[in-house]
Design an enzyme around this catalytic site. Structure first.
Site, PDB file in Angstrom:
ATOM      1  CG  MET A  60      20.662  48.701   3.923  1.00 39.12           C
ATOM      2  SD  MET A  60      21.369  49.764   2.663  1.00 39.12           S
ATOM      3  CE  MET A  60      20.052  49.798   1.485  1.00 39.12           C
TER       4      MET A  60
ATOM      5  CG  HIS B  37      13.423  43.860   5.911  1.00 39.47           C
ATOM      6  ND1 HIS B  37      12.723  45.015   5.653  1.00 39.47           N
ATOM      7  CD2 HIS B  37      14.587  43.979   5.230  1.00 39.47           C
ATOM      8  CE1 HIS B  37      13.443  45.801   4.868  1.00 39.47           C
ATOM      9  NE2 HIS B  37      14.571  45.195   4.575  1.00 39.47           N
TER      10      HIS B  37
ATOM     11  CD  GLN C 191      22.164  42.594  -1.413  1.00 34.65           C
ATOM     12  OE1 GLN C 191      22.529  43.764  -1.424  1.00 34.65           O
ATOM     13  NE2 GLN C 191      21.144  42.193  -0.685  1.00 34.65           N
TER      14      GLN C 191
ATOM     15  CB  SER D 286      11.204  48.132  -1.891  1.00 34.71           C
ATOM     16  OG  SER D 286      12.276  49.052  -1.819  1.00 34.71           O
ATOM     17  CB  SER D 287      13.255  50.240   2.819  1.00 30.51           C
ATOM     18  OG  SER D 287      13.487  49.018   3.470  1.00 30.51           O
TER      19      SER D 287
HETATM   20  P1  AMP Z   1      17.489  45.868   2.521  1.00 32.26           P
HETATM   21  O1  AMP Z   1      17.076  46.357   3.860  1.00 32.26           O
HETATM   22  O2  AMP Z   1      16.685  46.439   1.394  1.00 32.26           O
HETATM   23  O3  AMP Z   1      18.981  45.942   2.296  1.00 32.26           O
HETATM   24  O4  AMP Z   1      17.139  44.321   2.490  1.00 32.26           O
HETATM   25  C1  AMP Z   1      17.610  43.429   3.475  1.00 32.26           C
HETATM   26  C2  AMP Z   1      17.332  42.009   3.013  1.00 32.26           C
HETATM   27  O5  AMP Z   1      15.909  41.846   2.845  1.00 32.26           O
HETATM   28  C3  AMP Z   1      17.957  41.708   1.644  1.00 32.26           C
HETATM   29  O6  AMP Z   1      18.466  40.375   1.653  1.00 32.26           O
HETATM   30  C4  AMP Z   1      16.797  41.849   0.702  1.00 32.26           C
HETATM   31  O7  AMP Z   1      16.924  41.067  -0.469  1.00 32.26           O
HETATM   32  C5  AMP Z   1      15.652  41.353   1.557  1.00 32.26           C
HETATM   33  N1  AMP Z   1      14.374  41.887   1.041  1.00 32.26           N
HETATM   34  C6  AMP Z   1      14.074  43.187   0.798  1.00 32.26           C
HETATM   35  N2  AMP Z   1      12.820  43.295   0.291  1.00 32.26           N
HETATM   36  C7  AMP Z   1      12.347  42.030   0.194  1.00 32.26           C
HETATM   37  C8  AMP Z   1      11.111  41.470  -0.263  1.00 32.26           C
HETATM   38  N3  AMP Z   1      10.126  42.231  -0.730  1.00 32.26           N
HETATM   39  N4  AMP Z   1      10.961  40.132  -0.202  1.00 32.26           N
HETATM   40  C9  AMP Z   1      11.966  39.344   0.268  1.00 32.26           C
HETATM   41  N5  AMP Z   1      13.146  39.803   0.727  1.00 32.26           N
HETATM   42  C10 AMP Z   1      13.338  41.127   0.689  1.00 32.26           C
END
Ligand code: AMP
Length: 281
Positions: free
Chosen positions: A30, A37, A153, A185-186
């Site tokens: 996202m 990411h 997820q 985290s974003s």
């Molecule tokens: P998102 O943009 O938050 O939907 O995340 C996109 C992908 O990145 C998802 O598969 C998340 O689980 C992964 N992700 C997000 N934050 C982390 C993190 N801190 N460590 C590893 N993977 C992550």
């Protein structure tokens, strides 16, 4: 790196790549990209011929309108980061192109979604399953990369892939953390400096639980986590669970259990965060 906005264009591109025999790695996101990411993108770039990243803040998986509205959007910065990790294509569609009609489809994942995020965010995993299915059809990857940060997820996406016979492999990678232990985290971008410091307490709570896991009853550990987080200003625990890593069901008695996931969700100020750690017993 090529930026593609239209669904029809990514479909054509993917078809041509597949005709050329290219193996496609896919990292759905996202946006507001961070090291969590980038780890997935680097892995994809090294394990496949072509890497496609998607950035799409999917409206159907948000159950809180403010969370959707305030979700960080940093596309220009994201494009620069993607260029540094070997990403070949960024697919960044608009919602109207992804959802030409409001989907009536309803997914059910049984007991996998009646706990934790599924229980606290009604409709969330239905939205995730719909968008992930659409993205898999658009991008037709050989491998798709997900983070363990969103443990439930990944489990649900694996069930989706198996249940609907998507011809791809789901690959997951561990959670990347700040030096403080805070899971990247974003949504961390929405925290003030003070809240960011407080949010590191979520990881400390998980570590506290881990350290007592084999010496105290699960019910006591739950009380300790809750009591610890209560001491932190602006932090409000939503749930803490000791869960079976495969079924995600709560575990009350660790006798005979080999691995559990310690999972929590909490609000830090106005921002809802989740985290988990896996523990081998
Ligand atoms: P998102 O943009 O938050 O939907 O995340 C996109 C992908 O990145 C998802 O598969 C998340 O689980 C992964 N992700 C997000 N934050 C982390 C993190 N801190 N460590 C590893 N993977 C992550």
């Amino acid at each position: 790196m090529e930026v593609i906005k239209q669904v029809s264009t990514i479909r054509e591109k993917v078809q041509a790549l597949r005709c050329d025999g290219k193996r496609i790695g896919f990292v759905p996101t996202m946006g507001a990209l961070h090291e969590g990411h980038l780890q997935l993108l680097r892995a994809s770039a090294s394990e496949n011929d072509v890497t496609i990243c998607s950035i799409f803040v999917n409206p159907t998986q948000f159950n809180n309108p403010d969370d959707y509205k305030l979700y960080p959007r940093t596309i220009e910065q994201d494009i620069e980061l993607l260029k540094t990790v070997g990403c070949d294509y960024l697919f960044a569609p608009v919602a109207e192109d992804v959802y030409q009609q409001q989907p009536l489809l309803q997914f059910s994942f049984g007991s996998l979604e009646t706990v934790m995020e599924g229980a606290h965010r009604p409709g969330h995993f239905n939205g995730v399953a719909i968008v992930v299915s659409k993205l898999f059809h658009f991008v037709q990857p050989h491998r798709a990369y997900f983070g363990q940060k969103d443990l439930q997820q990944v489990t649900i996406v694996k069930q989706l892939v198996q249940g609907l016979s998507f011809d791809l492999e789901v690959v997951s990678y561990p959670t990347i953390r700040e030096e403080s232990g805070l899971a990247m985290s974003s949504r961390n971008k929405r925290l003030t400096d003070k809240q960011r410091q407080l949010a590191a307490g979520l990881y400390r709570a998980l570590q506290l639980a881990k350290s007592h896991l084999t010496i105290k009853p699960v019910s006591t550990i739950k009380e300790e986590v809750s009591a610890y987080l209560n001491t932190l200003d602006q932090v409000e625990l939503e749930y803490f669970e000791v869960a079976d890593v495969n079924t995600l069901q709560p575990v009350d008695d660790l006798t005979g259990v080999q691995e559990v996931a310690l999972c929590l969700a909490a609000n830090v100020g106005p921002v809802r965060l989740i985290d988990n750690i896996l523990v081998n017993l």
